[in-house]
Design a protein around this motif. Structure first.
Motif, PDB file in Angstrom:
ATOM      1  N   PRO A 184     -16.061 -10.664  -2.905  1.00 27.55           N
ATOM      2  CA  PRO A 184     -14.722 -10.581  -2.198  1.00 27.55           C
ATOM      3  C   PRO A 184     -14.339 -11.490  -0.991  1.00 27.55           C
ATOM      4  N   VAL A 185     -12.976 -12.054  -0.939  1.00 26.50           N
ATOM      5  CA  VAL A 185     -12.641 -12.950  -0.061  1.00 26.50           C
ATOM      6  C   VAL A 185     -12.717 -12.281   1.311  1.00 26.50           C
TER       7      VAL A 185
ATOM      8  N   VAL B  78     -20.474  -2.906   3.450  1.00 24.67           N
ATOM      9  CA  VAL B  78     -19.743  -1.823   4.077  1.00 24.67           C
ATOM     10  C   VAL B  78     -18.057  -2.059   3.133  1.00 24.67           C
ATOM     11  N   PHE B  79     -17.576  -0.955   2.956  1.00 22.52           N
ATOM     12  CA  PHE B  79     -16.312  -0.730   1.934  1.00 22.52           C
ATOM     13  C   PHE B  79     -15.287  -1.498   2.896  1.00 22.52           C
ATOM     14  N   ILE B  80     -14.521  -2.335   1.872  1.00 22.43           N
ATOM     15  CA  ILE B  80     -13.312  -3.044   2.602  1.00 22.43           C
ATOM     16  C   ILE B  80     -11.894  -2.055   2.517  1.00 22.43           C
ATOM     17  N   PRO B  81     -11.226  -1.948   3.557  1.00 22.31           N
ATOM     18  CA  PRO B  81     -10.192  -1.001   3.668  1.00 22.31           C
ATOM     19  C   PRO B  81      -9.169  -1.955   2.608  1.00 22.31           C
ATOM     20  N   ARG B  82      -8.263  -0.956   1.963  1.00 20.18           N
ATOM     21  CA  ARG B  82      -7.370  -1.447   1.053  1.00 20.18           C
ATOM     22  C   ARG B  82      -5.860  -1.218   1.781  1.00 20.18           C
ATOM     23  N   PRO B  83      -4.949  -1.731   0.985  1.00 22.36           N
ATOM     24  CA  PRO B  83      -3.543  -1.558   1.651  1.00 22.36           C
ATOM     25  C   PRO B  83      -3.069  -0.188   1.687  1.00 22.36           C
ATOM     26  N   GLU B  84      -3.501   0.768   0.413  1.00 21.02           N
ATOM     27  CA  GLU B  84      -3.245   2.105   0.547  1.00 21.02           C
ATOM     28  C   GLU B  84      -3.686   2.962   1.809  1.00 21.02           C
ATOM     29  N   THR B  85      -4.875   2.401   2.324  1.00 20.29           N
ATOM     30  CA  THR B  85      -5.361   3.212   3.526  1.00 20.29           C
ATOM     31  C   THR B  85      -4.324   2.883   4.782  1.00 20.29           C
ATOM     32  N   GLU B  86      -3.828   1.617   4.638  1.00 18.64           N
ATOM     33  CA  GLU B  86      -2.845   1.504   5.754  1.00 18.64           C
ATOM     34  C   GLU B  86      -1.530   2.358   5.699  1.00 18.64           C
ATOM     35  N   GLU B  87      -1.320   2.808   4.437  1.00 18.27           N
ATOM     36  CA  GLU B  87      -0.169   3.915   4.314  1.00 18.27           C
ATOM     37  C   GLU B  87      -0.723   5.126   4.814  1.00 18.27           C
TER      38      GLU B  87
ATOM     39  N   ARG C 107     -18.289  -3.504  -8.025  1.00 18.18           N
ATOM     40  CA  ARG C 107     -19.758  -2.880  -8.375  1.00 18.18           C
ATOM     41  C   ARG C 107     -20.646  -3.971  -7.753  1.00 18.18           C
ATOM     42  N   SER C 108     -20.550  -4.976  -7.386  1.00 18.70           N
ATOM     43  CA  SER C 108     -21.586  -6.151  -7.321  1.00 18.70           C
ATOM     44  C   SER C 108     -21.730  -6.024  -5.968  1.00 18.70           C
ATOM     45  N   TYR C 109     -20.830  -5.896  -4.949  1.00 21.09           N
ATOM     46  CA  TYR C 109     -20.731  -6.218  -3.519  1.00 21.09           C
ATOM     47  C   TYR C 109     -20.794  -4.949  -2.566  1.00 21.09           C
ATOM     48  N   GLU C 110     -19.780  -4.246  -3.006  1.00 19.99           N
ATOM     49  CA  GLU C 110     -19.360  -2.882  -2.190  1.00 19.99           C
ATOM     50  C   GLU C 110     -20.395  -1.653  -2.351  1.00 19.99           C
ATOM     51  N   ASP C 111     -20.870  -0.946  -1.539  1.00 20.06           N
ATOM     52  CA  ASP C 111     -21.567   0.155  -1.410  1.00 20.06           C
ATOM     53  C   ASP C 111     -21.035   1.379  -2.439  1.00 20.06           C
ATOM     54  N   PRO C 112     -21.815   1.600  -3.597  1.00 19.29           N
ATOM     55  CA  PRO C 112     -21.301   2.438  -4.344  1.00 19.29           C
ATOM     56  C   PRO C 112     -21.380   3.899  -3.798  1.00 19.29           C
ATOM     57  N   ALA C 113     -21.834   4.218  -2.739  1.00 21.22           N
ATOM     58  CA  ALA C 113     -21.849   5.436  -2.143  1.00 21.22           C
ATOM     59  C   ALA C 113     -20.581   5.678  -1.373  1.00 21.22           C
ATOM     60  N   ALA C 114     -20.050   4.509  -0.884  1.00 20.10           N
ATOM     61  CA  ALA C 114     -18.477   4.752  -0.310  1.00 20.10           C
ATOM     62  C   ALA C 114     -17.412   4.947  -1.439  1.00 20.10           C
ATOM     63  N   LEU C 115     -17.836   4.906  -2.798  1.00 18.88           N
ATOM     64  CA  LEU C 115     -16.702   4.985  -3.890  1.00 18.88           C
ATOM     65  C   LEU C 115     -17.180   6.169  -4.786  1.00 18.88           C
TER      66      LEU C 115
END
Length: 251
Positions: free
Chosen positions: A2-3, A23-32, A150-158
């Motif tokens: 991921p960029v 560590v989980f990357i915050p998404r635009p939805e979380t800004e909402e 699936r390859s880079y972010e912690d699955p436990a955060a998902l």
């Protein structure tokens, strides 16, 4: 990759946050989600309170995006940020120092599925708010996530378990022990969860929690929940708030 990980930082609510795998990357939805919390909290008069601002708990802090952005917009607020992942705890600490907010936030390694560990939160006093973007992906949907996730972010955060509710239920079950009367919980969830959460809360009247509002994300999906402790009388209909709907979005 991921960029956000390649750049090593990312913007969230106008804040430049350090990013690092897994560590989980915050998404635009979380800004909402943060914007909704600010809409609900900022207008409340708090002059009579000794600290002058709300005490906020973020469950599953990841990079610290939610708690740090709330602290930056609510100058007299304080926060407790918890996560079971050591990498997330370290990253939140780095971001708090980066933004010079370290004096207003307690960052605690904590697994919310371990009930006894919640006693560590009690000395800071009853909470005004619990805010979380918990793991909420249905386990059967995990394989459908994008390969870079699936390859880079912690699955436990998902991974939220069979119905994506494992951590959501845990937060709700423990919230009455930590919240003030009329304290609030704000959650980001799967669009299938408002109905599931509403039914679960009806089955647990002992918790004195009520789902009082559901808000849609920018794609028109029911994505955010507001649950209140001893807030609204029984039988009050849930307020479904549209949020900013784009043209052509489902109603």
């Amino acid at each position: 990759m991921p960029v956000q990980y390649i750049l090593g930082e990312w913007d969230f609510q106008g804040l430049s946050l350090k990013m690092a795998p897994p560590v989980f990357i915050p998404r635009p939805e979380t800004e909402e989600l943060v914007e909704w919390v600010l809409e609900e909290v900022a207008p409340r008069p708090r002059a009579a309170e000794p600290q002058g601002g709300p005490l906020i708990l973020e469950v599953g802090c990841g990079s610290g995006a939610i708690s740090l952005s709330l602290l930056s917009h609510l100058p007299q607020s304080r926060a407790i940020a918890v996560d079971k992942g050591a990498a997330a705890v370290c990253l939140t600490r780095e971001n708090a120092q980066r933004l010079r907010l370290q004096d207003r936030i307690h960052i605690v390694p904590l697994d919310v599925t371990s009930e006894g560990s919640w006693a560590h939160l009690l000395p800071w006093g009853p909470l005004d708010l619990i805010v979380s973007n918990p793991p909420y992906v249905f386990r059967q949907d995990m394989e459908q996530l994008a390969p870079e996730i699936r390859s880079y972010e912690d699955p436990a955060a998902l991974d939220g378990g069979e119905k994506g509710m494992d951590i959501i239920e845990r937060i709700l079950a423990l919230a009455p022990r930590l919240l003030k009367d009329s304290g609030s919980i704000f959650l980001e969830v799967d669009p299938r969860h408002p109905e599931l959460v509403g039914g679960w809360l009806q089955s647990r009247p002992d918790l004195s929690l009520q789902l009082v509002a559901v808000r849609r994300d920018f794609c028109g999906r029911p994505r955010f929940l507001h649950v209140r402790r001893s807030g609204a009388p029984d039988g009050r209909p849930v307020d479904v708030q549209p949020g900013p709907l784009p043209a052509g979005a489902p109603g």
